[in-house]
Motif scaffolding. Structure first.
Motif, mmCIF file in Angstrom:
data_model
loop_
_atom_site.group_PDB
_atom_site.id
_atom_site.type_symbol
_atom_site.label_atom_id
_atom_site.label_comp_id
_atom_site.label_asym_id
_atom_site.label_seq_id
_atom_site.Cartn_x
_atom_site.Cartn_y
_atom_site.Cartn_z
ATOM 1 N N GLN A 299 0.879 -1.284 0.065
ATOM 2 C CA GLN A 299 -0.030 -0.057 0.121
ATOM 3 C C GLN A 299 0.679 1.367 -0.090
ATOM 4 O OE1 GLN A 299 -3.760 0.408 -0.003
ATOM 5 N NE2 GLN A 299 -2.678 2.418 -0.456
ATOM 6 N N LEU A 300 0.829 1.905 -1.072
ATOM 7 C CA LEU A 300 1.733 3.293 -1.134
ATOM 8 C C LEU A 300 0.918 4.518 -0.321
ATOM 9 C CD1 LEU A 300 2.199 3.206 -5.117
ATOM 10 C CD2 LEU A 300 3.690 2.171 -3.006
ATOM 11 N N LYS A 301 1.674 5.449 0.014
ATOM 12 C CA LYS A 301 1.183 6.552 0.953
ATOM 13 C C LYS A 301 0.449 7.721 0.048
ATOM 14 C CE LYS A 301 4.277 9.509 2.435
ATOM 15 N NZ LYS A 301 5.500 10.377 2.790
ATOM 16 N N TRP A 302 0.602 7.383 -1.788
ATOM 17 C CA TRP A 302 0.342 8.455 -2.350
ATOM 18 C C TRP A 302 -0.142 7.822 -3.596
ATOM 19 C CZ3 TRP A 302 -2.122 12.568 -1.329
ATOM 20 C CH2 TRP A 302 -2.503 13.584 -2.270
ATOM 21 N N VAL A 303 -0.444 8.899 -4.936
ATOM 22 C CA VAL A 303 -0.768 8.110 -6.090
ATOM 23 C C VAL A 303 0.615 7.784 -6.700
ATOM 24 C CG1 VAL A 303 -2.858 9.420 -6.194
ATOM 25 C CG2 VAL A 303 -0.855 10.329 -7.078
ATOM 26 N N HIS A 304 0.589 6.991 -7.795
ATOM 27 C CA HIS A 304 1.508 6.412 -8.590
ATOM 28 C C HIS A 304 2.244 7.690 -9.112
ATOM 29 C CE1 HIS A 304 0.389 2.285 -8.401
ATOM 30 N NE2 HIS A 304 -0.718 2.541 -9.061
ATOM 31 N N GLN A 305 3.749 7.560 -8.750
ATOM 32 C CA GLN A 305 4.790 8.562 -9.286
ATOM 33 C C GLN A 305 6.061 8.149 -9.083
ATOM 34 O OE1 GLN A 305 3.568 12.169 -7.212
ATOM 35 N NE2 GLN A 305 4.297 11.697 -5.268
ATOM 36 N N GLY B 75 -4.608 -5.658 7.798
ATOM 37 C CA GLY B 75 -4.724 -6.922 7.048
ATOM 38 C C GLY B 75 -5.047 -6.672 5.630
ATOM 39 N N GLN B 76 -5.437 -5.754 5.197
ATOM 40 C CA GLN B 76 -5.707 -5.203 3.761
ATOM 41 C C GLN B 76 -4.499 -5.297 2.817
ATOM 42 O OE1 GLN B 76 -8.719 -2.085 3.222
ATOM 43 N NE2 GLN B 76 -8.681 -1.967 5.518
ATOM 44 N N ALA B 77 -3.248 -4.957 3.516
ATOM 45 C CA ALA B 77 -1.916 -5.023 3.140
ATOM 46 C C ALA B 77 -0.844 -5.669 3.817
ATOM 47 C CB ALA B 77 -1.484 -3.697 2.527
ATOM 48 N N GLN B 78 -0.027 -6.240 3.435
ATOM 49 C CA GLN B 78 1.064 -6.759 4.069
ATOM 50 C C GLN B 78 2.080 -5.689 4.535
ATOM 51 O OE1 GLN B 78 -0.225 -8.581 1.531
ATOM 52 N NE2 GLN B 78 -1.385 -9.529 2.917
ATOM 53 N N PHE B 79 2.428 -4.967 3.457
ATOM 54 C CA PHE B 79 3.248 -4.016 3.649
ATOM 55 C C PHE B 79 2.834 -2.586 2.931
ATOM 56 C CE2 PHE B 79 5.282 -8.061 2.475
ATOM 57 C CZ PHE B 79 6.283 -8.088 3.635
ATOM 58 N N GLY B 80 3.621 -1.435 3.560
ATOM 59 C CA GLY B 80 3.077 -0.168 3.195
ATOM 60 C C GLY B 80 4.335 0.795 3.139
ATOM 61 N N VAL B 81 4.038 1.966 2.615
ATOM 62 C CA VAL B 81 5.267 2.941 2.540
ATOM 63 C C VAL B 81 4.565 4.360 3.454
ATOM 64 C CG1 VAL B 81 6.404 4.615 1.353
ATOM 65 C CG2 VAL B 81 5.893 2.432 0.141
ATOM 66 N N THR B 82 5.427 4.909 4.408
ATOM 67 C CA THR B 82 4.672 5.984 5.196
ATOM 68 C C THR B 82 5.915 6.952 5.506
ATOM 69 O OG1 THR B 82 3.154 6.347 6.985
ATOM 70 C CG2 THR B 82 5.058 4.646 7.423
ATOM 71 N N PRO C 140 -1.991 2.078 -5.376
ATOM 72 C CA PRO C 140 -1.922 3.603 -4.604
ATOM 73 C C PRO C 140 -2.906 3.984 -3.833
ATOM 74 C CG PRO C 140 -3.261 3.250 -6.829
ATOM 75 C CD PRO C 140 -2.713 1.972 -6.578
ATOM 76 N N ALA C 141 -2.434 5.257 -3.101
ATOM 77 C CA ALA C 141 -3.455 5.779 -2.175
ATOM 78 C C ALA C 141 -4.737 6.369 -2.655
ATOM 79 C CB ALA C 141 -2.737 6.846 -1.111
ATOM 80 N N GLN C 142 -5.614 6.557 -1.943
ATOM 81 C CA GLN C 142 -6.672 7.453 -2.313
ATOM 82 C C GLN C 142 -6.491 8.876 -1.979
ATOM 83 O OE1 GLN C 142 -10.221 6.578 -0.257
ATOM 84 N NE2 GLN C 142 -10.398 4.385 -1.167
ATOM 85 N N MET C 143 -6.223 10.024 -3.092
ATOM 86 C CA MET C 143 -5.574 11.101 -2.999
ATOM 87 C C MET C 143 -6.335 11.971 -2.029
ATOM 88 S SD MET C 143 -5.127 14.028 -5.961
ATOM 89 C CE MET C 143 -4.080 13.030 -6.815
ATOM 90 N N HIS C 144 -7.506 11.919 -1.530
ATOM 91 C CA HIS C 144 -8.052 12.619 -0.571
ATOM 92 C C HIS C 144 -8.241 11.904 0.791
ATOM 93 C CE1 HIS C 144 -8.627 15.753 -3.347
ATOM 94 N NE2 HIS C 144 -9.510 14.947 -4.365
ATOM 95 N N GLN C 145 -7.823 10.633 0.802
ATOM 96 C CA GLN C 145 -7.807 9.955 1.932
ATOM 97 C C GLN C 145 -6.861 8.843 2.398
ATOM 98 O OE1 GLN C 145 -11.599 7.952 2.732
ATOM 99 N NE2 GLN C 145 -11.579 8.371 4.934
ATOM 100 N N PRO C 146 -5.634 9.181 2.155
ATOM 101 C CA PRO C 146 -4.575 8.168 2.337
ATOM 102 C C PRO C 146 -4.515 7.709 3.775
ATOM 103 C CG PRO C 146 -3.601 10.465 2.256
ATOM 104 C CD PRO C 146 -5.113 10.389 2.029
ATOM 105 N N ASP C 147 -4.288 6.351 3.727
ATOM 106 C CA ASP C 147 -4.299 5.862 5.209
ATOM 107 C C ASP C 147 -3.576 4.474 5.112
ATOM 108 O OD1 ASP C 147 -4.534 5.279 7.773
ATOM 109 O OD2 ASP C 147 -6.625 5.382 7.893
#
Length: 349
Positions: free
Chosen positions: A26-32, A73-80, A58-65
């Protein structure tokens, strides 16, 4: 008969090769370009070689979480962001695996003709609204310059870029690779005041997981982390290819935008003598002190918060290995049966 035997071996080998474990990042922002290393790891097959089928969300632009997605458990890994440490100390079971950015790309953006040249010049200036979780380093550089941030007038409108362009407030919190480029495209000259330039080098874009995944699936964590960092090393060494791969994901951005991102972000990712993704206990303790976190609590959490290869010495049998053993057990009797059948035909002849 020999053909049947070869076919059987080929089929069994193909089954082993195609069994991949599904994993979500799960990314913290949209693809870039900010996430280029993960795209490269997927497209170049580094994740596949590690036995992983990775879905990069990608994250939801107006509600990244991203932290919530990993904790549930919706994702095993994330970027924060580096606020991960404070979240851990407040009770959230999160584990830092690697710091891709050695310095934070968050900066203050001001107009080029502004009289704001350094943090001390923010006295009485109107700034964009920001919290202390993400971008806390922007507050820190002002406080260290003697600015009482609570006394600054705050802009909280719904169109920050447009209102900044019109001069409705003085300084906007930005990601150095994004908003300044957008302003330049519109002919608006700006300059940036960044924490990195004032000695506040907090980690950013931290790869993380939950304590449950870290504890019960250490082999998965090790494989994903290794393949991800391999992707980042390849991306940094092959920028043109990394940009082309990133464009497959960041369809909303032009190649020019992505190239600008790469140019602006590289100094925040690369640091002389420091491997990509490296983290140190001393640096995290310094970050805790910067954020005015309790150091006694920090030392209580540090061993569970920071990734360590040495802490996972036991042998772990993954479900993929178990499946391979099961397939071997099934294939061996079939092989023996074919051999005996072949001998039987030979005797009859």
């Amino acid at each position: 008969m020999l053909r049947c035997l070869i076919l059987l071996i080929f089929v069994c080998g193909s089954v082993y090769a195609t069994v991949l474990e599904p994993v979500t990042l799960q990314l913290k922002w949209v693809h870039q370009f900010q996430f280029a290393g993960y795209y490269v790891a997927k497209q170049k097959g580094f994740y596949r070689e590690a036995g992983l089928d990775v879905n990069i969300m990608p994250a939801q632009m107006h509600q990244p979480d991203e932290q919530f997605k990993v904790l549930t458990g919706q994702a095993q890994f994330g970027v924060t962001h580096s606020g991960l440490l404070e979240q851990r100390m407040s009770g959230k079971p999160l584990v830092a695996l690697a710091a891709v950015f050695q310095s934070s790309p968050y900066c203050w953006m001001v107009h080029a003709d502004s009289n704001i040249y350094s943090p001390k010049d923010f006295q009485g200036k109107r700034i964009s609204h920001l919290g202390r979780s993400e971008g806390a380093e922007l507050v820190l550089i002002l406080e260290r310059a003697g600015i009482d941030v609570s006394q600054l007038p705050i802009y909280s409108g719904m169109s920050p870029l447009q209102d900044f362009k019109m001069g409705k407030f003085d300084a906007l919190q930005v990601y150095i690779s994004n908003e300044p480029f957008k302003m330049a495209q519109q002919g608006i000259a700006t300059r940036q005041i960044c924490p990195k330039h004032y000695g506040i080098n907090v980690y950013a874009d931290i790869l993380f997981t939950s304590e449950d995944v870290y504890t019960y699936r250490p082999e998965l964590v090790a494989k994903f982390r290794s393949a991800s960092l391999r992707g980042w090393r390849y991306a940094l060494a092959n920028l043109d290819e990394a940009l082309q791969i990133t464009k497959l994901y960041a369809k909303q951005k032009s190649y020019e935008e992505l190239a600008n991102e790469a140019d602006k972000l590289l100094p925040f990712i690369k640091a002389p003598g420091i491997p990509v993704g490296n983290m140190s206990l001393a640096r995290w303790q310094w970050i805790a002190q910067l954020y005015h976190l309790d150091l006694i609590s920090f030392h209580e959490h540090k061993s569970a918060f920071l990734y360590s290869d040495s802490s996972k010495t036991e042998i772990n049998w993954s479900w993929m290995l178990i499946l391979a053993i099961v397939l071997s057990i099934l294939c061996v009797p079939m092989y023996i049966s074919l051999v005996l059948q072949r001998k039987s035909y030979s005797l009859q002849d």
